[in-house]
Design a protein around this motif. Structure first.
Motif, PDB file in Angstrom:
ATOM      1  N   GLY A  99       0.991  -1.075   0.007  1.00 43.85           N
ATOM      2  CA  GLY A  99       0.055   0.022   0.023  1.00 43.85           C
ATOM      3  C   GLY A  99       0.928   1.445   0.123  1.00 43.85           C
ATOM      4  O   GLY A  99       0.202   2.376   0.086  1.00 43.85           O
ATOM      5  N   LYS A 100       2.170   1.258   0.015  1.00 48.47           N
ATOM      6  CA  LYS A 100       2.888   2.367  -0.079  1.00 48.47           C
ATOM      7  C   LYS A 100       3.939   2.468  -1.498  1.00 48.47           C
ATOM      8  O   LYS A 100       4.271   1.322  -1.962  1.00 48.47           O
ATOM      9  CB  LYS A 100       3.928   2.350   1.046  1.00 48.47           C
ATOM     10  N   LEU A 101       4.118   3.834  -1.774  1.00 42.85           N
ATOM     11  CA  LEU A 101       4.986   3.952  -2.936  1.00 42.85           C
ATOM     12  C   LEU A 101       6.547   3.737  -2.465  1.00 42.85           C
ATOM     13  O   LEU A 101       6.839   4.306  -1.415  1.00 42.85           O
ATOM     14  CB  LEU A 101       4.882   5.385  -3.465  1.00 42.85           C
ATOM     15  N   ARG A 102       7.306   2.765  -3.218  1.00 38.23           N
ATOM     16  CA  ARG A 102       8.537   2.489  -2.874  1.00 38.23           C
ATOM     17  C   ARG A 102       9.539   3.015  -4.029  1.00 38.23           C
ATOM     18  O   ARG A 102       9.105   2.306  -5.182  1.00 38.23           O
ATOM     19  CB  ARG A 102       8.732   0.988  -2.414  1.00 38.23           C
ATOM     20  N   GLU A 103      10.463   3.613  -3.769  1.00 41.60           N
ATOM     21  CA  GLU A 103      11.415   3.956  -4.882  1.00 41.60           C
ATOM     22  C   GLU A 103      12.272   3.054  -5.184  1.00 41.60           C
ATOM     23  O   GLU A 103      12.876   2.167  -4.279  1.00 41.60           O
ATOM     24  CB  GLU A 103      12.212   5.168  -4.411  1.00 41.60           C
ATOM     25  N   LEU A 104      12.630   2.707  -6.493  1.00 41.05           N
ATOM     26  CA  LEU A 104      13.500   1.623  -7.049  1.00 41.05           C
ATOM     27  C   LEU A 104      14.654   2.153  -6.973  1.00 41.05           C
ATOM     28  O   LEU A 104      15.471   3.087  -7.667  1.00 41.05           O
ATOM     29  CB  LEU A 104      13.135   1.282  -8.267  1.00 41.05           C
ATOM     30  N   ALA A 105      15.648   1.864  -5.886  1.00 40.47           N
ATOM     31  CA  ALA A 105      16.938   2.415  -5.666  1.00 40.47           C
ATOM     32  C   ALA A 105      17.867   1.786  -6.506  1.00 40.47           C
ATOM     33  O   ALA A 105      17.681   0.547  -6.973  1.00 40.47           O
ATOM     34  CB  ALA A 105      17.257   2.119  -4.283  1.00 40.47           C
ATOM     35  N   ALA A 106      19.084   2.223  -6.848  1.00 42.92           N
ATOM     36  CA  ALA A 106      19.976   1.501  -7.780  1.00 42.92           C
ATOM     37  C   ALA A 106      20.935   0.589  -7.229  1.00 42.92           C
ATOM     38  O   ALA A 106      21.752  -0.035  -7.834  1.00 42.92           O
ATOM     39  CB  ALA A 106      20.850   2.807  -8.586  1.00 42.92           C
ATOM     40  N   PRO A 108      21.440  -2.650  -4.275  1.00 39.85           N
ATOM     41  CA  PRO A 108      20.719  -3.748  -3.527  1.00 39.85           C
ATOM     42  C   PRO A 108      20.461  -3.226  -2.144  1.00 39.85           C
ATOM     43  O   PRO A 108      19.306  -3.545  -1.797  1.00 39.85           O
ATOM     44  CB  PRO A 108      21.660  -5.129  -3.442  1.00 39.85           C
ATOM     45  N   LEU A 109      21.333  -2.577  -1.560  1.00 35.45           N
ATOM     46  CA  LEU A 109      21.154  -2.072  -0.047  1.00 35.45           C
ATOM     47  C   LEU A 109      20.040  -0.958  -0.082  1.00 35.45           C
ATOM     48  O   LEU A 109      19.083  -1.160   0.777  1.00 35.45           O
ATOM     49  CB  LEU A 109      22.656  -1.315   0.190  1.00 35.45           C
ATOM     50  N   GLY A 110      20.200  -0.212  -1.084  1.00 37.64           N
ATOM     51  CA  GLY A 110      18.955   0.789  -1.480  1.00 37.64           C
ATOM     52  C   GLY A 110      17.609   0.178  -1.367  1.00 37.64           C
ATOM     53  O   GLY A 110      16.612   0.727  -0.966  1.00 37.64           O
ATOM     54  N   VAL A 112      16.814  -2.698  -0.173  1.00 39.15           N
ATOM     55  CA  VAL A 112      16.216  -2.963   1.143  1.00 39.15           C
ATOM     56  C   VAL A 112      15.737  -1.852   2.166  1.00 39.15           C
ATOM     57  O   VAL A 112      14.463  -2.039   2.610  1.00 39.15           O
ATOM     58  CB  VAL A 112      17.443  -3.904   1.718  1.00 39.15           C
ATOM     59  N   LYS A 113      16.618  -0.820   1.802  1.00 44.18           N
ATOM     60  CA  LYS A 113      16.302   0.420   2.812  1.00 44.18           C
ATOM     61  C   LYS A 113      14.936   0.933   2.218  1.00 44.18           C
ATOM     62  O   LYS A 113      14.075   1.338   3.324  1.00 44.18           O
ATOM     63  CB  LYS A 113      17.291   1.632   2.522  1.00 44.18           C
ATOM     64  N   ASN A 114      14.408   0.700   1.155  1.00 46.00           N
ATOM     65  CA  ASN A 114      13.201   1.275   0.648  1.00 46.00           C
ATOM     66  C   ASN A 114      11.988   0.198   0.601  1.00 46.00           C
ATOM     67  O   ASN A 114      11.054   0.573   0.359  1.00 46.00           O
ATOM     68  CB  ASN A 114      13.170   1.937  -1.045  1.00 46.00           C
ATOM     69  N   GLY A 115      12.350  -0.849   1.174  1.00 45.65           N
ATOM     70  CA  GLY A 115      11.332  -1.830   1.438  1.00 45.65           C
ATOM     71  C   GLY A 115      10.812  -2.513   0.089  1.00 45.65           C
ATOM     72  O   GLY A 115       9.850  -3.033   0.129  1.00 45.65           O
ATOM     73  N   VAL A 116      11.629  -2.495  -0.825  1.00 48.15           N
ATOM     74  CA  VAL A 116      11.541  -3.218  -1.898  1.00 48.15           C
ATOM     75  C   VAL A 116      11.829  -4.590  -1.842  1.00 48.15           C
ATOM     76  O   VAL A 116      10.826  -5.504  -2.436  1.00 48.15           O
ATOM     77  CB  VAL A 116      12.012  -2.454  -3.361  1.00 48.15           C
ATOM     78  N   LEU A 117      13.034  -5.084  -1.495  1.00 49.34           N
ATOM     79  CA  LEU A 117      13.399  -6.301  -1.149  1.00 49.34           C
ATOM     80  C   LEU A 117      13.814  -6.738   0.382  1.00 49.34           C
ATOM     81  O   LEU A 117      14.081  -5.808   1.033  1.00 49.34           O
ATOM     82  CB  LEU A 117      14.850  -6.644  -2.338  1.00 49.34           C
ATOM     83  N   SER A 118      13.795  -8.209   0.553  1.00 48.18           N
ATOM     84  CA  SER A 118      14.320  -8.369   1.840  1.00 48.18           C
ATOM     85  C   SER A 118      15.865  -8.330   1.537  1.00 48.18           C
ATOM     86  O   SER A 118      16.165  -8.483   0.537  1.00 48.18           O
ATOM     87  CB  SER A 118      13.722  -9.666   2.080  1.00 48.18           C
ATOM     88  N   PRO A 119      16.345  -8.425   2.909  1.00 47.86           N
ATOM     89  CA  PRO A 119      17.761  -8.603   2.672  1.00 47.86           C
ATOM     90  C   PRO A 119      18.472  -9.971   1.804  1.00 47.86           C
ATOM     91  O   PRO A 119      19.234  -9.979   1.187  1.00 47.86           O
ATOM     92  CB  PRO A 119      18.410  -8.689   4.279  1.00 47.86           C
ATOM     93  N   LEU A 120      17.522 -11.154   2.184  1.00 55.37           N
ATOM     94  CA  LEU A 120      17.960 -12.058   1.392  1.00 55.37           C
ATOM     95  C   LEU A 120      17.842 -11.932  -0.056  1.00 55.37           C
ATOM     96  O   LEU A 120      18.578 -12.278  -1.048  1.00 55.37           O
ATOM     97  CB  LEU A 120      17.064 -13.425   1.876  1.00 55.37           C
ATOM     98  N   GLY A 121      16.679 -11.463  -0.380  1.00 51.73           N
ATOM     99  CA  GLY A 121      16.227 -10.981  -1.758  1.00 51.73           C
ATOM    100  C   GLY A 121      17.382 -10.261  -2.393  1.00 51.73           C
ATOM    101  O   GLY A 121      17.737 -10.340  -3.832  1.00 51.73           O
ATOM    102  N   ALA A 122      17.828  -9.109  -1.501  1.00 51.41           N
ATOM    103  CA  ALA A 122      18.811  -8.164  -2.309  1.00 51.41           C
ATOM    104  C   ALA A 122      20.094  -8.972  -2.270  1.00 51.41           C
ATOM    105  O   ALA A 122      20.855  -8.768  -3.493  1.00 51.41           O
ATOM    106  CB  ALA A 122      19.015  -7.041  -1.337  1.00 51.41           C
TER     107      ALA A 122
END
Ligand SMILES: Cc1cc2nc3c(=O)[nH]c(=O)nc-3n(C[C@H](O)[C@H](O)[C@H](O)COP(=O)(O)OP(=O)(O)OC[C@H]3O[C@@H](n4cnc5c(N)ncnc54)[C@H](O)[C@@H]3O)c2cc1C
Length: 284
Positions: A99-106, A108-110, A112-122
């Motif tokens: 339900g939130k807009l999350r920016e696609l950072a450039a 893997p760490l970004g 995770v920080k933006n809530g797009v991927l889990s640490p394992l996924g990144a």
């Protein structure tokens, strides 16, 4: 004189017709190019409509500004002055998750920080460079390719929305070599996506252009009156006839002694052609 019939007046068909017409000058006896388009005007999925200051695109709205093929067709259509680069801010991409807009950072760490991927996924995404290429040349869906190279989470959360955004299609059904040939080339030629991006960036300009990528900012580009103005301008140039409102019904091999093909279309005699380009919809 030899003849090529192009079935379909979308961006692919009109570009193929233009390229064939340009080649025609080098063919002894000349080359006639004929486009058959089922609808009343060219463009196919590209539909651009102006309403005052507003431009409505019901199909594609932009292409990467570094695409050599697009650049070539824009110049052929004499539309250079109509090019519009996207605003730099539009390079920021977002997806909706939870339900939130999350920016696609450039990075893997970004992500995770933006809530797009889990640490394992990144972590799995960052490991893309260690994934070996596929040995066989079987066709593969965009989704399977993304899952194999980037992991399931990135395929679901990154590849799916990005593919939906570009193709308005299902990544499980889209063929990678047909929809994203460049990504396949990154794997086969450079050994992976991360490596491919780096190698292309390091290439001298000429080599990069031969690989299909222009130098310069990678902003997306469109045309002032929309992407449909490209096939429209190629048709309006009058270099080759474009028969709109004509459906091709069948393509039949001509007798051996004559060679080539007969294209059966609405109204009129079958058209004989040395070659036929099928540029209708993917399922046609
Ligand atoms: C909503 C949407 C958004 C998109 N956004 C982007 C984007 O931003 N950037 C991007 O790069 N791509 C985008 N795409 C993908 C892009 O639009 C297509 O890849 C591209 O337009 C396909 O062009 P085409 O000429 O191959 O096919 P089409 O555009 O499908 O053209 C095929 C043509 O063939 C004609 N035809 C079919 N059968 C016959 C027949 N028997 N006889 C005569 N004519 C026939 C049809 O009428 C049609 O005009 C988007 C697609 C959609 C649907």
């Amino acid at each position: 004189m030899k003849r090529i019939v192009v079935i379909g007046g979308g961006i692919s068909g009109m570009s193929a017709a233009q390229a064939a017409w340009e080649l025609g000058g080098t063919i002894p006896g000349g080359l006639e190019v004929v486009v058959l388009e089922r609808e009343r005007e060219v463009g196919g999925k590209a539909r651009s409509q102006r309403d005052g200051d507003w431009l409505f695109e019901s199909g594609p709205s932009s292409v990467p500004g570094t695409e050599v093929a697009f650049d070539r067709m824009v110049r052929a259509a004499k539309l250079d002055a109509q090019r519009v680069a996207s605003a730099p801010e539009s390079a920021r991409r977002f997806i909706v998750r939870g339900g939130k807009l999350r920016e696609l950072a450039a990075t893997p760490l970004g992500l995770v920080k933006n809530g797009v991927l889990s640490p394992l996924g990144a972590l799995r995404l960052a490991g893309e460079r260690f994934v070996a290429g596929r040995a066989d040349a079987r066709d593969e869906s965009v989704y399977d390719f993304a899952r194999r190279r980037l992991g399931s989470e990135a395929a679901e959360r990154l590849a799916r929305p990005l593919v939906n955004g570009v193709w308005a299609g299902d990544p499980h059904k889209l063929s990678l070599p047909a929809a994203f040939p460049r990504l396949l080339e990154f794997e086969t030629r450079f050994g992976g996506l991360i490596r491919g991006v780096r190698e292309i960036a390091r290439m001298p300009q000429r080599e990069r252009e031969e690989a299909g990528t222009l130098s310069g900012p990678s902003q997306h580009t469109t045309l002032r009156d929309g992407l449909q103005s490209l096939p429209r301008a190629l048709a309006a140039a009058g270099n080759f006839p474009v028969r709109c409102g004509v459906s091709a019904r069948a393509v039949v091999r001509a007798p051996k002694e004559k060679g080539g093909w007969f294209v059966h279309a609405d109204g009129g005699e079958p058209l004989h052609a040395e070659a036929v380009v099928l540029a209708g919809e993917a399922w046609a």
